[in-house]
Design a protein around this motif. Structure first.
Motif, short mmCIF file in Angstrom:
data_model
loop_
_atom_site.label_atom_id
_atom_site.label_comp_id
_atom_site.label_asym_id
_atom_site.label_seq_id
_atom_site.Cartn_x
_atom_site.Cartn_y
_atom_site.Cartn_z
N TRP A 263 9.40 -8.94 5.12
CA TRP A 263 10.38 -7.86 5.00
C TRP A 263 9.79 -6.66 4.27
CZ3 TRP A 263 12.80 -5.94 0.48
CH2 TRP A 263 13.80 -5.00 0.73
N THR A 264 8.99 -6.92 3.25
CA THR A 264 8.39 -5.82 2.49
C THR A 264 7.49 -4.97 3.36
OG1 THR A 264 8.48 -7.12 0.45
CG2 THR A 264 6.96 -5.25 0.49
N LYS A 265 6.68 -5.59 4.18
CA LYS A 265 5.78 -4.84 5.07
C LYS A 265 6.57 -4.02 6.08
CE LYS A 265 1.83 -8.02 4.84
NZ LYS A 265 0.96 -8.92 5.63
N LYS A 266 7.65 -4.59 6.62
CA LYS A 266 8.45 -3.85 7.59
C LYS A 266 9.18 -2.68 6.94
CE LYS A 266 9.21 -7.60 10.92
NZ LYS A 266 10.23 -8.42 11.61
N ASP A 267 9.49 -2.79 5.66
CA ASP A 267 10.20 -1.73 4.95
C ASP A 267 9.28 -0.57 4.61
OD1 ASP A 267 12.66 -0.81 3.60
OD2 ASP A 267 11.45 -1.03 1.78
N MET A 268 7.99 -0.76 4.71
CA MET A 268 7.02 0.26 4.35
C MET A 268 6.59 1.06 5.57
SD MET A 268 4.72 -2.29 1.98
CE MET A 268 3.43 -1.09 1.58
N HIS A 269 6.08 2.27 5.35
CA HIS A 269 5.45 3.02 6.42
C HIS A 269 4.22 2.24 6.91
CE1 HIS A 269 3.09 6.21 8.37
NE2 HIS A 269 4.23 6.86 8.52
N PRO A 270 3.96 2.22 8.22
CA PRO A 270 2.82 1.43 8.72
C PRO A 270 1.50 1.73 8.02
CG PRO A 270 4.17 2.19 10.54
CD PRO A 270 4.73 2.83 9.31
N LEU A 271 1.26 2.99 7.68
CA LEU A 271 0.01 3.32 7.00
C LEU A 271 0.01 2.79 5.56
CD1 LEU A 271 -0.98 6.94 8.10
CD2 LEU A 271 -2.21 4.81 8.52
N GLU A 272 1.16 2.78 4.90
CA GLU A 272 1.23 2.27 3.54
C GLU A 272 1.06 0.76 3.50
OE1 GLU A 272 4.24 5.59 1.56
OE2 GLU A 272 5.06 3.92 2.73
N ALA A 273 1.47 0.08 4.57
CA ALA A 273 1.30 -1.38 4.65
C ALA A 273 -0.07 -1.77 5.18
CB ALA A 273 2.38 -1.98 5.54
N GLU A 274 -0.80 -0.84 5.75
CA GLU A 274 -2.09 -1.15 6.36
C GLU A 274 -3.09 -1.79 5.40
OE1 GLU A 274 -5.37 1.81 7.82
OE2 GLU A 274 -3.94 1.54 9.46
N PRO A 275 -3.23 -1.32 4.13
CA PRO A 275 -4.19 -1.97 3.23
C PRO A 275 -3.90 -3.44 2.97
CG PRO A 275 -3.59 0.20 2.40
CD PRO A 275 -2.67 -0.09 3.55
#
Length: 364
Positions: A263-275
């Motif tokens: 859920w945390t990854k989906k809540d983030m912008h794709p670029l912010e979750a990329e790392p």
């Protein structure tokens, strides 16, 4: 003349001129109005190729503190439950684990600070808006409660081997220790959850792109990670007959960890979750997920077997540690590339403009 900062300047691109008919160079680009562009389209670069956001100074010592704080907090909560239900072996092992983990975590924290007095300086005031200030007091209160409760367990283990235990002074000391043991244990359990989670608020309260973007889900990830780690540690140290609550806590932590992280990854912008998904941090997170799933399956299937409990518990502890180190490394990685800072900000600005929000400082 040259300056010492010239070494930071990006290399100059070779200019390619066109003649009157546009020959001898690249194909002409058209602007928005159809006119010929005399220069290449602008590409975003930070000044002299330096990061926009300064990388945090926290190293692996802080990562170790995150792991050990989660184990300590979860173990104290588990020890309080064992005390209420009369599981003396589980209570003893969980209390000793809590004290050992928080002691090692404090050593790692002080090693990162450089000098012990720097930690004492943080206790001079209380600032409710600062996760670091509140975290220092949570750590101090938890350590006190966990230390008293663990001391009572050590005295029980050394019963009959304490020098002068028949003297009035030693008897009075033991009586006093056993009288305050229960309140101290419940104090540690009350501060256990904040101890395991406040570090998530501490990371999220920075300008680091990945950490800040995960501010809504990261506390749930850390809470679940602490639960499965504490349950796994108790499964390793306690006989299966008394480790039932530890297995239940571990399984709840496994389910919560997988759900919260997704859920945390989906809540983030794709670029912010990329790392969190690529590079060294991505490898740690993928390995963590594998360890957590393996530990959860092992706990459910062979958790009542002593060998199976040890292996499954070790996988859970390793999975929790990999999660925290992966989050740490992902935050450092997100400060290195300017796109992790600029592109999500542009996306949020476009979303606010499309929603008709035009009268605030962000849009104007």
């Amino acid at each position: 003349m040259t300056q010492e900062f010239d070494s930071y300047r990006p290399p100059k691109r070779e200019k390619r001129f066109r003649n009157f008919f546009g020959q001898g160079g690249k194909r002409k680009k058209r602007g928005r109005g159809g006119e010929d562009l005399m220069v290449d389209e602008a590409q975003f670069e930070s000044y002299y190729g330096r990061p926009i956001v300064k990388a945090p100074p926290w190293k692996h010592e802080i990562g170790a503190y995150l792991v050990l704080g989660g184990i300590a907090g979860g173990s104290a909560l588990l020890a309080a439950g064992a005390h209420v239900t009369g599981l003396h072996e589980l209570r003893r092992n969980a209390r000793l684990t809590a004290l050992g983990a928080i002691s090692a975590g404090a050593v790692a924290l002080i090693a990162d600070l450089g000098r012990p007095e720097r930690f004492l300086n943080m206790m001079r005031t209380v600032k409710v808006t600062s996760p670091m200030s509140l975290g220092s007091w949570i750590l101090g209160g938890f350590s006190t409660g966990a230390g008293v409760a663990a001391a009572a367990e050590v005295v029980r283990m050394l019963e009959g081997h304490i020098p002068g235990e028949d003297t009035a002074l030693v008897k009075a000391g033991k009586k006093t220790l056993f009288a305050v043991e229960t309140p101290a244990g419940f104090l540690a359990s009350a501060l256990g959850a904040p101890l395991a989670v406040y570090t998530a608020a501490l990371l999220s309260n920075t300008a680091v792109p990945t950490w800040n973007a995960a501010r809504r889900g990261l506390p749930f990830v850390f809470a679940s990670s602490a639960s499965l780690a504490a349950g796994g540690a108790a499964m390793v140290t306690t006989s299966p007959a008394q480790a039932g609550p530890a297995r239940l806590l571990a399984l709840m932590g496994v389910a919560g960890d997988l759900i919260a992280l997704t859920w945390t990854k989906k809540d983030m912008h794709p670029l912010e979750a990329e790392p969190l998904e690529i590079g060294h941090a991505g490898k740690l997170m993928h390995l963590s997920e594998a360890c957590v799933i393996a530990g959860g399956v092992g706990t459910a299937l062979v958790g009542r077997n002593r060998v199976g409990a040890i292996v499954s518990g070790a996988c859970l502890v390793a999975g929790s540690a990999l999660t925290r180190f992966g989050v740490m490394d992902a935050g450092h990685a997100s400060t290195q590339d300017p796109k992790y800072v600029v592109e999500p900000q542009k996306a949020r600005l476009r979303a606010r403009q499309q929603a008709g929000i035009t009268h605030d400082s962000i849009v104007t």
